[in-house]
Design a protein around this motif. Structure first.
Motif, PDB file in Angstrom:
ATOM      1  N   LEU A 130       0.852  -1.187   0.000  1.00  0.00           N
ATOM      2  CA  LEU A 130       0.000   0.000   0.000  1.00  0.00           C
ATOM      3  C   LEU A 130       0.887   1.235   0.000  1.00  0.00           C
ATOM      4  O   LEU A 130       1.752   1.372   0.864  1.00  0.00           O
ATOM      5  N   VAL A 131       0.685   2.109  -0.981  1.00  0.00           N
ATOM      6  CA  VAL A 131       1.401   3.375  -1.027  1.00  0.00           C
ATOM      7  C   VAL A 131       0.398   4.482  -0.750  1.00  0.00           C
ATOM      8  O   VAL A 131      -0.480   4.759  -1.565  1.00  0.00           O
ATOM      9  N   SER A 132       0.524   5.096   0.423  1.00  0.00           N
ATOM     10  CA  SER A 132      -0.335   6.216   0.787  1.00  0.00           C
ATOM     11  C   SER A 132       0.315   7.497   0.301  1.00  0.00           C
ATOM     12  O   SER A 132       1.479   7.757   0.582  1.00  0.00           O
ATOM     13  N   GLY A 133      -0.424   8.312  -0.449  1.00  0.00           N
ATOM     14  CA  GLY A 133       0.167   9.485  -1.081  1.00  0.00           C
ATOM     15  C   GLY A 133       0.856   9.091  -2.374  1.00  0.00           C
ATOM     16  O   GLY A 133       1.970   9.515  -2.663  1.00  0.00           O
ATOM     17  N   ALA A 134       0.174   8.280  -3.183  1.00  0.00           N
ATOM     18  CA  ALA A 134       0.801   7.658  -4.350  1.00  0.00           C
ATOM     19  C   ALA A 134       1.047   8.609  -5.512  1.00  0.00           C
ATOM     20  O   ALA A 134       1.791   8.264  -6.430  1.00  0.00           O
ATOM     21  N   ALA A 135       0.456   9.791  -5.496  1.00  0.00           N
ATOM     22  CA  ALA A 135       0.638  10.711  -6.622  1.00  0.00           C
ATOM     23  C   ALA A 135       1.785  11.686  -6.422  1.00  0.00           C
ATOM     24  O   ALA A 135       2.191  12.360  -7.369  1.00  0.00           O
ATOM     25  N   GLY A 136       2.306  11.790  -5.209  1.00  0.00           N
ATOM     26  CA  GLY A 136       3.396  12.720  -4.947  1.00  0.00           C
ATOM     27  C   GLY A 136       4.714  12.245  -5.524  1.00  0.00           C
ATOM     28  O   GLY A 136       4.806  11.176  -6.136  1.00  0.00           O
ATOM     29  N   GLY A 137       5.763  13.029  -5.304  1.00  0.00           N
ATOM     30  CA  GLY A 137       7.064  12.679  -5.858  1.00  0.00           C
ATOM     31  C   GLY A 137       7.551  11.328  -5.382  1.00  0.00           C
ATOM     32  O   GLY A 137       7.915  10.457  -6.180  1.00  0.00           O
ATOM     33  N   ILE A 138       7.566  11.104  -4.066  1.00  0.00           N
ATOM     34  CA  ILE A 138       8.026   9.831  -3.515  1.00  0.00           C
ATOM     35  C   ILE A 138       7.058   8.713  -3.885  1.00  0.00           C
ATOM     36  O   ILE A 138       7.458   7.636  -4.335  1.00  0.00           O
ATOM     37  N   GLY A 139       5.777   8.962  -3.708  1.00  0.00           N
ATOM     38  CA  GLY A 139       4.783   7.940  -3.983  1.00  0.00           C
ATOM     39  C   GLY A 139       4.777   7.477  -5.425  1.00  0.00           C
ATOM     40  O   GLY A 139       4.628   6.279  -5.701  1.00  0.00           O
ATOM     41  N   SER A 140       4.956   8.390  -6.366  1.00  0.00           N
ATOM     42  CA  SER A 140       4.911   8.014  -7.773  1.00  0.00           C
ATOM     43  C   SER A 140       6.086   7.123  -8.157  1.00  0.00           C
ATOM     44  O   SER A 140       5.955   6.238  -9.003  1.00  0.00           O
ATOM     45  N   PHE A 141       7.236   7.330  -7.520  1.00  0.00           N
ATOM     46  CA  PHE A 141       8.359   6.408  -7.744  1.00  0.00           C
ATOM     47  C   PHE A 141       8.118   5.085  -7.027  1.00  0.00           C
ATOM     48  O   PHE A 141       8.437   4.016  -7.541  1.00  0.00           O
ATOM     49  N   ALA A 142       7.566   5.135  -5.819  1.00  0.00           N
ATOM     50  CA  ALA A 142       7.349   3.916  -5.044  1.00  0.00           C
ATOM     51  C   ALA A 142       6.386   2.970  -5.745  1.00  0.00           C
ATOM     52  O   ALA A 142       6.596   1.750  -5.751  1.00  0.00           O
ATOM     53  N   VAL A 143       5.320   3.494  -6.322  1.00  0.00           N
ATOM     54  CA  VAL A 143       4.379   2.656  -7.049  1.00  0.00           C
ATOM     55  C   VAL A 143       5.105   1.880  -8.146  1.00  0.00           C
ATOM     56  O   VAL A 143       4.944   0.655  -8.291  1.00  0.00           O
ATOM     57  N   GLN A 144       5.927   2.574  -8.908  1.00  0.00           N
ATOM     58  CA  GLN A 144       6.623   1.927 -10.013  1.00  0.00           C
ATOM     59  C   GLN A 144       7.668   0.925  -9.536  1.00  0.00           C
ATOM     60  O   GLN A 144       7.787  -0.185 -10.073  1.00  0.00           O
ATOM     61  N   LEU A 145       8.450   1.306  -8.520  1.00  0.00           N
ATOM     62  CA  LEU A 145       9.516   0.428  -8.043  1.00  0.00           C
ATOM     63  C   LEU A 145       8.956  -0.836  -7.415  1.00  0.00           C
ATOM     64  O   LEU A 145       9.539  -1.920  -7.563  1.00  0.00           O
ATOM     65  N   ALA A 146       7.843  -0.717  -6.716  1.00  0.00           N
ATOM     66  CA  ALA A 146       7.218  -1.909  -6.145  1.00  0.00           C
ATOM     67  C   ALA A 146       6.668  -2.813  -7.243  1.00  0.00           C
ATOM     68  O   ALA A 146       6.822  -4.041  -7.196  1.00  0.00           O
ATOM     69  N   ALA A 147       6.025  -2.220  -8.245  1.00  0.00           N
ATOM     70  CA  ALA A 147       5.484  -3.010  -9.343  1.00  0.00           C
ATOM     71  C   ALA A 147       6.596  -3.705 -10.129  1.00  0.00           C
ATOM     72  O   ALA A 147       6.406  -4.817 -10.628  1.00  0.00           O
ATOM     73  N   LEU A 148       7.753  -3.077 -10.239  1.00  0.00           N
ATOM     74  CA  LEU A 148       8.862  -3.656 -10.991  1.00  0.00           C
ATOM     75  C   LEU A 148       9.339  -4.982 -10.410  1.00  0.00           C
ATOM     76  O   LEU A 148       9.858  -5.833 -11.149  1.00  0.00           O
ATOM     77  N   VAL A 149       9.197  -5.172  -9.101  1.00  0.00           N
ATOM     78  CA  VAL A 149       9.638  -6.435  -8.493  1.00  0.00           C
ATOM     79  C   VAL A 149       8.467  -7.391  -8.286  1.00  0.00           C
ATOM     80  O   VAL A 149       8.590  -8.387  -7.571  1.00  0.00           O
ATOM     81  N   GLY A 150       7.347  -7.096  -8.926  1.00  0.00           N
ATOM     82  CA  GLY A 150       6.232  -8.026  -8.922  1.00  0.00           C
ATOM     83  C   GLY A 150       5.231  -7.863  -7.804  1.00  0.00           C
ATOM     84  O   GLY A 150       4.314  -8.693  -7.669  1.00  0.00           O
ATOM     85  N   ALA A 151       5.362  -6.835  -6.979  1.00  0.00           N
ATOM     86  CA  ALA A 151       4.405  -6.630  -5.897  1.00  0.00           C
ATOM     87  C   ALA A 151       3.041  -6.227  -6.455  1.00  0.00           C
ATOM     88  O   ALA A 151       2.937  -5.653  -7.547  1.00  0.00           O
ATOM     89  N   ARG A 152       2.013  -6.547  -5.700  1.00  0.00           N
ATOM     90  CA  ARG A 152       0.671  -6.095  -6.049  1.00  0.00           C
ATOM     91  C   ARG A 152       0.433  -4.787  -5.304  1.00  0.00           C
ATOM     92  O   ARG A 152       0.355  -4.770  -4.070  1.00  0.00           O
ATOM     93  N   VAL A 153       0.324  -3.700  -6.054  1.00  0.00           N
ATOM     94  CA  VAL A 153       0.375  -2.363  -5.481  1.00  0.00           C
ATOM     95  C   VAL A 153      -1.007  -1.719  -5.451  1.00  0.00           C
ATOM     96  O   VAL A 153      -1.719  -1.686  -6.461  1.00  0.00           O
ATOM     97  N   THR A 154      -1.357  -1.209  -4.285  1.00  0.00           N
ATOM     98  CA  THR A 154      -2.545  -0.369  -4.124  1.00  0.00           C
ATOM     99  C   THR A 154      -2.073   1.024  -3.740  1.00  0.00           C
ATOM    100  O   THR A 154      -1.208   1.179  -2.871  1.00  0.00           O
ATOM    101  N   GLY A 155      -2.605   2.033  -4.398  1.00  0.00           N
ATOM    102  CA  GLY A 155      -2.245   3.410  -4.077  1.00  0.00           C
ATOM    103  C   GLY A 155      -3.456   4.185  -3.604  1.00  0.00           C
ATOM    104  O   GLY A 155      -4.575   3.913  -4.029  1.00  0.00           O
ATOM    105  N   THR A 156      -3.233   5.142  -2.709  1.00  0.00           N
ATOM    106  CA  THR A 156      -4.306   6.059  -2.325  1.00  0.00           C
ATOM    107  C   THR A 156      -3.925   7.454  -2.753  1.00  0.00           C
ATOM    108  O   THR A 156      -2.762   7.862  -2.663  1.00  0.00           O
ATOM    109  N   THR A 157      -4.907   8.190  -3.235  1.00  0.00           N
ATOM    110  CA  THR A 157      -4.683   9.549  -3.702  1.00  0.00           C
ATOM    111  C   THR A 157      -6.035  10.251  -3.757  1.00  0.00           C
ATOM    112  O   THR A 157      -7.058   9.684  -3.375  1.00  0.00           O
ATOM    113  N   SER A 158      -6.051  11.490  -4.222  1.00  0.00           N
ATOM    114  CA  SER A 158      -7.321  12.189  -4.376  1.00  0.00           C
ATOM    115  C   SER A 158      -7.980  11.792  -5.694  1.00  0.00           C
ATOM    116  O   SER A 158      -7.330  11.256  -6.597  1.00  0.00           O
TER     117      SER A 158
END
Length: 321
Positions: free
Chosen positions: A156-184
């Protein structure tokens, strides 16, 4: 040299542009970088507002900027990693100074920028990308995690649209994680395009139920540093971990029930190897740099305002225009 700076705390309008003393010649392992781009981070905004006064005590006017990309102009007598003309990106220490045409950088804080990667992208990936990478893989040990059903870890990436969150979503997905993001609500499609499997509107009335349905999560990254205990405790898997970009309030820690997980905060390190890995991912097209706005140095006040109000991706100052 020209630089962006502030001499008093306040909103974006306190940002100024003018001449500041140029750094001296590099010493030891330092390199002198001709800065081509510097991105705006939350730390810059907090310093300008006066939220982190110890950093600026006795140092006004203060030149912010922690991400830089440019070319090496000169190297110190003990520098071995770079030569004049090399393209580099670097994360500067807390004294900042990156929003200027020249800056001194210790060579172990810098990495080469591959051919084909724009300076604006290299600058944008530095602090936010390093924070996301280290939060997931150093503090969060994501590669070693599996979900209870034996499948890929759920993140779970809380704040997925921000600078850190937008990289975290991609980096987690790159290693095969199932990613859920929260944003507005207005950023849901944008976060999904970054690679999130599921994106939730953080203001939706049924958000807690949707989180429960998507979880429990093996790793929760609080990318904005604003999570509340009521949303963390119920969705954390047994043995999972919460990683925040800043220490959480004690009531959050108390809410994590015994045996239900752990908590840690990421303290971003200027590791050349980590930065080089991120830049390689950018160069090979596996990591998208979510630069939303590029402005010139004369418009640095606008850059701060955009970074403060839009909350999506990265804002970069181009010092070559």
């Amino acid at each position: 040299m020209r630089a962006g700076w502030f001499a008093e705390f306040g909103d974006a309008s306190v940002m100024r542009v003018g001449e500041r003393p140029a750094p001296g010649p590099p010493r030891g392992t330092q390199v002198l970088v001709g800065v081509e781009a510097s991105s705006v981070n939350g730390t810059d905004l907090g310093l300008r507002r006066g939220d982190l006064p110890p950093v600026t005590w006795g140092r006004m006017p203060f030149v912010p900027g922690f991400d830089v990309a440019g070319r090496v102009l000169a190297v110190g007598p003990a520098a071995t990693a770079f030569s004049p003309g090399d393209r580099v990106a670097a994360l500067l220490p807390h004294r900042g100074g990156g929003l200027a045409e020249q800056v001194l950088v210790a060579q172990d804080r810098a990495a080469r920028v591959p051919d084909g990667v724009a300076a604006t992208d290299a600058a944008a990936v530095t602090l936010a990308g390093l924070t996301a990478l280290q939060a997931l893989h150093r503090q969060g040990r994501l590669r070693a995690r599996r979900h209870a059903d034996g499948g890929p870890p759920r993140v779970l990436v809380s704040g997925a649209a921000g600078g850190i969150g937008s990289f975290a979503v991609q980096l987690a997905a790159l290693v095969g994680a199932r990613v859920t993001g929260t944003t507005s609500a207005g950023k849901v499609a944008w976060v999904r395009d970054l690679g999130a499997h599921r994106v939730l509107d953080r203001r939706a009335g049924d958000r807690d139920a949707q989180l429960a349905d998507a979880g429990p999560f093996d790793l929760v990254l609080d990318a904005a540093g604003r999570s509340r205990h009521r949303e963390l405790a119920p969705v954390l898997a047994r043995g999972g971990i919460v990683v925040s970009v800043r220490p959480l309030h004690p009531d959050v820690l108390r809410s994590l029930r015994p045996g239900r997980g752990d908590f840690t905060a990421v303290r971003t390190a200027a590791r050349s190897a980590d930065l080089a890995a991120l830049l390689h991912l950018v160069a090979t097209g596996r990591l998208r740099v979510p630069v939303e706005h590029v402005v010139g140095l004369d418009d640095v006040a606008q850059a701060h305002e955009l970074a403060e109000t839009e909350g999506r991706g990265k804002v970069v100052v181009d010092l070559t225009t």
